[in-house]
Design a protein around this motif. Structure first.
Motif, PDB file in Angstrom:
ATOM      1  N   GLU A  76      42.338  66.231  46.112  1.00 22.58           N
ATOM      2  CA  GLU A  76      41.834  67.564  45.813  1.00 22.58           C
ATOM      3  C   GLU A  76      40.654  67.807  46.725  1.00 22.58           C
ATOM      4  OE1 GLU A  76      40.899  67.606  41.637  1.00 22.58           O
ATOM      5  OE2 GLU A  76      42.950  68.156  41.122  1.00 22.58           O
ATOM      6  N   VAL A 130      40.529  75.169  44.917  1.00 24.25           N
ATOM      7  CA  VAL A 130      40.804  73.755  45.156  1.00 24.25           C
ATOM      8  C   VAL A 130      42.145  73.629  45.881  1.00 24.25           C
ATOM      9  CG1 VAL A 130      41.242  71.526  44.061  1.00 24.25           C
ATOM     10  CG2 VAL A 130      39.493  73.046  43.117  1.00 24.25           C
ATOM     11  N   ARG A 158      45.173  71.059  47.000  1.00 26.32           N
ATOM     12  CA  ARG A 158      45.744  69.796  46.524  1.00 26.32           C
ATOM     13  C   ARG A 158      46.874  69.357  47.443  1.00 26.32           C
ATOM     14  NH1 ARG A 158      44.431  72.748  42.003  1.00 26.32           N
ATOM     15  NH2 ARG A 158      43.139  71.633  40.486  1.00 26.32           N
TER      16      ARG A 158
END
Length: 122
Positions: free
Chosen positions: A104, A113, A115
Motif C-alpha cells: 500500500e 491509497v 495497492r
C-alpha cells in the motif's frame, strides 16, 4: 560408433558445462510502488522500503508472505515524516524462497491509497 568413446565424450561435455557455467544471477531488484520503492539485496537478503521524499506526507507499507507456507507475515512500513530514508528487514528463509509482497502506498497530495502485489524469489 564406439560406446566407450560416446560415454567419454558425454562425460567430458558434462564436466565442461559445470566448469564453464556462469554463476547464478542474484535476485536483487528495486521496484517502484507508487509513492516509494521496494528494494531487495540478494547478497544480504535484505528488503528495504522507502517512501518518496516529497511535499506532504507519503508512506509505503509492504506485507511479505510465503505462498503456501504457514507463518507470520513480515510487515515493513516507511514514511517520509518520522523516518526519512529506508526501513529494512533481513529475510531469514532459505535461498530460492518465493515471497509475495502486498503493498500500500499513500501520498497526501493525491489523498488516495495505491495497492498492488508482486512476487519475488530470493
Amino acid at each position: 560408433m564406439n560406446p566407450l568413446r560416446t560415454i567419454t565424450a558425454g562425460v567430458a561435455a558434462a564436466v565442461a558445462s559445470v566448469i564453464l557455467a556462469q554463476p547464478a544471477l542474484a535476485a536483487s531488484f528495486q521496484r517502484d510502488v507508487g509513492d516509494g520503492i521496494v528494494r531487495y539485496a540478494d547478497p544480504t537478503n535484505e528488503v528495504c522500503v522507502r517512501a518518496d521524499d516529497t511535499t506532504g506526507t507519503a508512506w509505503v507499507e509492504v506485507t511479505l508472505t510465503r505462498p503456501g507456507v504457514i507463518g507470520r507475515p513480515i510487515v515493513i512500513r516507511d514514511d517520509n515524516i518520522r523516518h526519512p530514508g529506508a526501513t529494512c528487514e533481513v529475510l531469514t528463509a532459505f535461498e530460492n524462497a518465493t515471497y509475495q509482497a502486498d503493498y500500500e502506498s499513500y501520498w497526501s497530495g493525491r489523498g488516495t491509497v495505491l495497492r498492488g502485489t508482486f512476487r519475488f524469489t530470493t
